[in-house]
Motif scaffolding. Structure first.
Motif, PDB file in Angstrom:
ATOM      1  N   UNK A 218       0.814  -1.217   0.000  1.00  0.00           N
ATOM      2  CA  UNK A 218       0.000   0.000   0.000  1.00  0.00           C
ATOM      3  C   UNK A 218       0.851   1.273   0.000  1.00  0.00           C
ATOM      4  N   UNK A 219       2.016   1.230   0.650  1.00  0.00           N
ATOM      5  CA  UNK A 219       2.827   2.443   0.820  1.00  0.00           C
ATOM      6  C   UNK A 219       4.050   2.458  -0.087  1.00  0.00           C
ATOM      7  N   UNK A 220       4.006   1.704  -1.153  1.00  0.00           N
ATOM      8  CA  UNK A 220       5.174   1.565  -2.028  1.00  0.00           C
ATOM      9  C   UNK A 220       5.765   2.907  -2.452  1.00  0.00           C
ATOM     10  N   UNK A 221       4.940   3.873  -2.745  1.00  0.00           N
ATOM     11  CA  UNK A 221       5.430   5.161  -3.249  1.00  0.00           C
ATOM     12  C   UNK A 221       5.171   6.322  -2.282  1.00  0.00           C
ATOM     13  N   UNK A 222       4.896   6.012  -1.016  1.00  0.00           N
ATOM     14  CA  UNK A 222       4.606   7.079  -0.064  1.00  0.00           C
ATOM     15  C   UNK A 222       5.420   6.844   1.214  1.00  0.00           C
ATOM     16  N   UNK A 223       6.570   7.481   1.267  1.00  0.00           N
ATOM     17  CA  UNK A 223       7.508   7.273   2.367  1.00  0.00           C
ATOM     18  C   UNK A 223       6.915   7.677   3.711  1.00  0.00           C
ATOM     19  N   UNK A 224       6.200   8.804   3.748  1.00  0.00           N
ATOM     20  CA  UNK A 224       5.637   9.271   5.023  1.00  0.00           C
ATOM     21  C   UNK A 224       4.607   8.280   5.571  1.00  0.00           C
ATOM     22  N   UNK A 225       3.754   7.770   4.686  1.00  0.00           N
ATOM     23  CA  UNK A 225       2.757   6.783   5.133  1.00  0.00           C
ATOM     24  C   UNK A 225       3.454   5.494   5.563  1.00  0.00           C
ATOM     25  N   UNK A 226       4.506   5.103   4.840  1.00  0.00           N
ATOM     26  CA  UNK A 226       5.231   3.881   5.215  1.00  0.00           C
ATOM     27  C   UNK A 226       5.853   4.042   6.605  1.00  0.00           C
ATOM     28  N   UNK A 227       6.455   5.202   6.854  1.00  0.00           N
ATOM     29  CA  UNK A 227       7.046   5.432   8.176  1.00  0.00           C
ATOM     30  C   UNK A 227       5.962   5.374   9.255  1.00  0.00           C
ATOM     31  N   UNK A 228       4.822   6.004   8.991  1.00  0.00           N
ATOM     32  CA  UNK A 228       3.728   5.999   9.972  1.00  0.00           C
ATOM     33  C   UNK A 228       3.255   4.567  10.234  1.00  0.00           C
ATOM     34  N   UNK A 229       3.130   3.771   9.189  1.00  0.00           N
ATOM     35  CA  UNK A 229       2.689   2.388   9.370  1.00  0.00           C
ATOM     36  C   UNK A 229       3.765   1.539  10.046  1.00  0.00           C
ATOM     37  N   UNK A 230       5.015   1.794   9.723  1.00  0.00           N
ATOM     38  CA  UNK A 230       6.090   1.049  10.384  1.00  0.00           C
ATOM     39  C   UNK A 230       6.052   1.321  11.886  1.00  0.00           C
ATOM     40  N   UNK A 231       5.833   2.586  12.233  1.00  0.00           N
ATOM     41  CA  UNK A 231       5.747   2.933  13.650  1.00  0.00           C
ATOM     42  C   UNK A 231       4.510   2.315  14.292  1.00  0.00           C
ATOM     43  N   UNK A 232       3.378   2.385  13.607  1.00  0.00           N
ATOM     44  CA  UNK A 232       2.128   1.824  14.154  1.00  0.00           C
ATOM     45  C   UNK A 232       2.253   0.316  14.363  1.00  0.00           C
ATOM     46  N   UNK A 233       2.836  -0.368  13.392  1.00  0.00           N
ATOM     47  CA  UNK A 233       3.001  -1.825  13.520  1.00  0.00           C
ATOM     48  C   UNK A 233       3.973  -2.164  14.646  1.00  0.00           C
ATOM     49  N   UNK A 234       5.034  -1.385  14.760  1.00  0.00           N
ATOM     50  CA  UNK A 234       6.012  -1.618  15.834  1.00  0.00           C
ATOM     51  C   UNK A 234       5.384  -1.337  17.190  1.00  0.00           C
ATOM     52  N   UNK A 235       4.680  -0.217  17.293  1.00  0.00           N
ATOM     53  CA  UNK A 235       4.014   0.123  18.559  1.00  0.00           C
ATOM     54  C   UNK A 235       3.026  -0.973  18.965  1.00  0.00           C
ATOM     55  N   UNK A 236       2.313  -1.526  17.998  1.00  0.00           N
ATOM     56  CA  UNK A 236       1.333  -2.579  18.285  1.00  0.00           C
ATOM     57  C   UNK A 236       2.002  -3.808  18.881  1.00  0.00           C
ATOM     58  N   UNK A 237       3.248  -4.065  18.514  1.00  0.00           N
ATOM     59  CA  UNK A 237       3.960  -5.220  19.092  1.00  0.00           C
ATOM     60  C   UNK A 237       4.064  -5.089  20.608  1.00  0.00           C
ATOM     61  N   UNK A 238       4.333  -3.879  21.061  1.00  0.00           N
ATOM     62  CA  UNK A 238       4.470  -3.632  22.496  1.00  0.00           C
ATOM     63  C   UNK A 238       3.121  -3.749  23.206  1.00  0.00           C
ATOM     64  N   UNK A 239       2.063  -3.425  22.483  1.00  0.00           N
ATOM     65  CA  UNK A 239       0.732  -3.377  23.099  1.00  0.00           C
ATOM     66  C   UNK A 239       0.006  -4.714  23.110  1.00  0.00           C
TER      67      UNK A 239
END
Length: 170
Positions: free
Chosen positions: A29-50
């Motif tokens: 989904x974020x192949x060409x959108x770096x900002x969205x990819x960063x946001x999703x990478x953070x969201x997915x990482x944060x979810x691991x902790x939760x």
């Protein structure tokens, strides 16, 4: 891809494979959108902790997320800073500074390998590259390097490469 419309189900699941599937979907989904990819990478990482995973599960899943959700160097640094703030707020540090350094070093090595591959492909496609062109290619940020990797498939001469590089300055 069958899970595209079932993100809520994936997000609420504690099955580690749900994280793997969501990561893949978000990479596409974020192949060409770096900002969205960063946001999703953070969201997915944060979810691991939760999700009450054990430390090793978090590290293993994070390594997968980090491996497939590649960000340009500057954006990756921003991501690390945000993750560090998040970990400090939560009083957890599952990813140590040594691991961060190792990840950063791995990113740099991967980028160098990619540059080397692009240069070899260009030489094969358009002939011997001048030192000026080599230098230009070596200084490209990851996003432009990836674009060049796709564009070079259409090159038939060094003039095509020169024109592509000229468009960067426009």
């Amino acid at each position: 891809m069958d899970w595209r419309d079932r993100l809520d189900e994936l997000e609420s699941s504690t099955n580690p494979f749900a994280t793997v599937v969501m990561t893949h979907l978000k990479v596409v989904e974020t192949k060409r959108n770096v900002d969205r990819r960063k946001a999703w990478k953070f969201a997915l990482t944060r979810a691991l902790y939760e999700k009450s995973y054990q430390r090793q599960e978090i590290l293993d899943l994070y390594r997968f997320i980090d491996w497939v959700m590649i960000l340009p160097e500057a954006v990756e640094r921003e991501f690390w800073q945000e993750l560090q703030v998040f970990e400090e707020e939560r009083k957890v540090t599952y990813v140590t500074n040594a691991e961060r350094f190792g990840f950063e070093r791995g990113i740099q090595e991967g980028l160098q390998h990619e540059r080397s591959l692009i240069l070899r492909l260009l030489s094969r496609r358009v002939g011997i590259l001048s030192s000026e062109v080599r230098s230009q290619v070596e200084s490209l940020p990851l996003e432009q390097l990836e674009s060049l990797g796709e564009a070079l498939l259409d090159f038939s001469s060094a003039a095509d490469l020169d024109e592509w590089l000229r468009t960067l300055g426009a």
